[in-house]
Design an enzyme around this catalytic site. Structure first.
Site, PDB file in Angstrom:
ATOM      1  CG  HIS A 126       6.866  -7.304   6.288  1.00  0.00           C
ATOM      2  ND1 HIS A 126       5.857  -6.589   6.905  1.00  0.00           N
ATOM      3  CD2 HIS A 126       7.992  -7.056   7.016  1.00  0.00           C
ATOM      4  CE1 HIS A 126       6.355  -5.913   7.939  1.00  0.00           C
ATOM      5  NE2 HIS A 126       7.639  -6.190   8.030  1.00  0.00           N
TER       6      HIS A 126
ATOM      7  CG  HIS B  79       4.082  -5.515   0.514  1.00  0.00           C
ATOM      8  ND1 HIS B  79       4.247  -4.141   0.418  1.00  0.00           N
ATOM      9  CD2 HIS B  79       3.649  -5.907  -0.713  1.00  0.00           C
ATOM     10  CE1 HIS B  79       3.945  -3.740  -0.807  1.00  0.00           C
ATOM     11  NE2 HIS B  79       3.584  -4.785  -1.511  1.00  0.00           N
TER      12      HIS B  79
ATOM     13  CG  HIS C 209       8.094   0.508   5.333  1.00  0.00           C
ATOM     14  ND1 HIS C 209       6.722   0.435   5.545  1.00  0.00           N
ATOM     15  CD2 HIS C 209       8.629   0.985   6.489  1.00  0.00           C
ATOM     16  CE1 HIS C 209       6.447   0.856   6.774  1.00  0.00           C
ATOM     17  NE2 HIS C 209       7.578   1.191   7.365  1.00  0.00           N
TER      18      HIS C 209
ATOM     19  CD  GLU D 275       2.136  -5.659   5.664  1.00  0.00           C
ATOM     20  OE1 GLU D 275       1.619  -5.794   6.787  1.00  0.00           O
ATOM     21  OE2 GLU D 275       3.215  -6.212   5.336  1.00  0.00           O
TER      22      GLU D 275
ATOM     23  CG  ASP E  45       3.040   0.653   5.367  1.00  0.00           C
ATOM     24  OD1 ASP E  45       3.353   1.134   4.266  1.00  0.00           O
ATOM     25  OD2 ASP E  45       3.709  -0.265   5.905  1.00  0.00           O
TER      26      ASP E  45
ATOM     27  CG  ASP F  48       2.231  -1.756   2.924  1.00  0.00           C
ATOM     28  OD1 ASP F  48       1.347  -1.421   3.727  1.00  0.00           O
ATOM     29  OD2 ASP F  48       3.257  -2.375   3.261  1.00  0.00           O
TER      30      ASP F  48
ATOM     31  CG  ASP G 251       5.440  -0.190   1.196  1.00  0.00           C
ATOM     32  OD1 ASP G 251       5.353   0.230   2.357  1.00  0.00           O
ATOM     33  OD2 ASP G 251       5.563  -1.395   0.915  1.00  0.00           O
TER      34      ASP G 251
ATOM     35  CG  ASP H  59       8.403  -3.598   1.554  1.00  0.00           C
ATOM     36  OD1 ASP H  59       8.786  -3.181   2.661  1.00  0.00           O
ATOM     37  OD2 ASP H  59       7.197  -3.711   1.246  1.00  0.00           O
TER      38      ASP H  59
END
Length: 328
Positions: A160, A119, A145, A297, A254, A252, A143, A147
């Site tokens: 990332h 990312h 996260h 990702e 994830d 992303d 996401d 980031d």
């Protein structure tokens, strides 16, 4: 009577793309923003799975950025950390190349789709799209996260986890001095034009940044509380109330629960379901405002062959939904 293709239906809806039935694809085989090898093969696996043919099957033309392999060969022989940041020169070089390629697609009025890769490449995709669409560009960041670590707040030094801090202008002079590899990245996204969906693993320093700058975020708690339909509506209302501004969506995998997308580097339990992830893409496509999309990702090196097949299939499906594929 011939039925219109998905591409034709999206062209009728599109508010910004002057070449709306052409998709500009940038494949970025890059893993320098994090430590786990394999994510650089994500774009190749999605192409092998047939994403280009799938997009063409929806009625789109495809323009592919040239020389994908340059991302693998541009890595400096010597790239020591700068402060906490790992692989800083390599990440900067890759992001700058991504920015140029995405800007080229956007300037031609194509929908710019970028396949990662980790990312950190979003530092480049956002610079590239905002160079064409300006600071009214809205960013929908999907996401687990946030980031948004700065060079000083990051614990891991993995870039990332930092791309948004650079493009939002959150880094101070000590973070990015004049001789920094990232000095070329200028603030290009307004903080009020960023919204998150799906957060559930946010560093303490990142929580402080989000609160300090009043950046809108919908965590998985909000998805549980309100349902994905209401969350997406609230998210779009925050950044683009009248649906009259261009949208860059950065997804992303994830963000999805590991049971849905297991082959990714930083999985976190309790994520979006298969349908919740797809609903986000469908709803953004319906606005007619989407001008750029990142799908990042996917890591083919993690998990067994079925985990890889499942994750790549989901990634391709999310892209198709973002391009207007519908259930009926």
């Amino acid at each position: 009577m011939t039925q219109p293709t998905d591409a034709q239906l999206m062209a009728d809806r599109s508010k910004f793309l002057k070449n709306s039935t052409t998709v500009g694809i940038t494949c970025v085989p890059f893993s320098g923003g994090q430590p786990k090898g394999g994510v650089e093969d994500g774009p190749v696996e999605m192409v092998r799975f047939g994403i280009l043919d799938q997009i063409q099957g929806m009625g789109y033309s495809v323009e592919l950025s040239e020389n994908m392999d340059k991302y693998r060969t541009m890595q400096p022989a010597h790239d020591p950390p700068i402060g906490k940041l790992k692989n800083p020169r390599y990440v900067s070089m890759a992001a700058r190349r991504v920015a140029e390629q995405v800007q080229a697609h956007c300037s031609q009025g194509r929908l710019a789709v970028t396949l990662g890769g980790d990312h950190s490449i979003a530092m480049g995709t956002l610079v590239g799209s905002s160079a064409v669409y300006g600071d009214d560009l809205c960013v929908v960041w999907i996401d687990a996260h946030s980031d948004i670590n700065t060079p000083s707040s990051t614990d891991s030094g993995n870039l990332h986890g930092c791309p948004l801090s650079f493009v939002l202008g959150l880094c101070d002079e000590s973070d990015v001095p004049a001789d920094s590899p990232f000095a070329w990245v200028k603030p290009c996204i307004r903080q009020s034009r960023l919204v998150y969906i799906g957060l559930r693993d946010v560093d303490a320093g990142e929580k402080a940044i989000l609160r300090k700058h009043n950046i809108k975020a919908f965590s998985m708690h909000d998805v549980d509380k309100y349902g994905i339909g209401r969350v997406v509506e609230m998210a779009l209302d925050h950044v683009n109330k009248d649906r009259v501004l261009p949208i860059h969506m950065s997804f992303d995998v994830d963000a999805l629960d590991p049971s849905v997308a297991p082959a990714t580097g930083t999985p976190v339990r309790g994520g979006l379901t298969f349908r919740e992830g797809h609903y986000i893409c469908e709803a953004v496509a319906e606005t007619g405002c989407l001008v750029a999309l990142d799908l990042v990702e996917v890591n083919p090196a993690l998990g067994d062959p079925e985990s890889l097949r499942q994750t790549v299939a989901v990634g391709c499906s999310l892209i198709r939904c973002s391009l207007g594929e519908s259930l009926l």
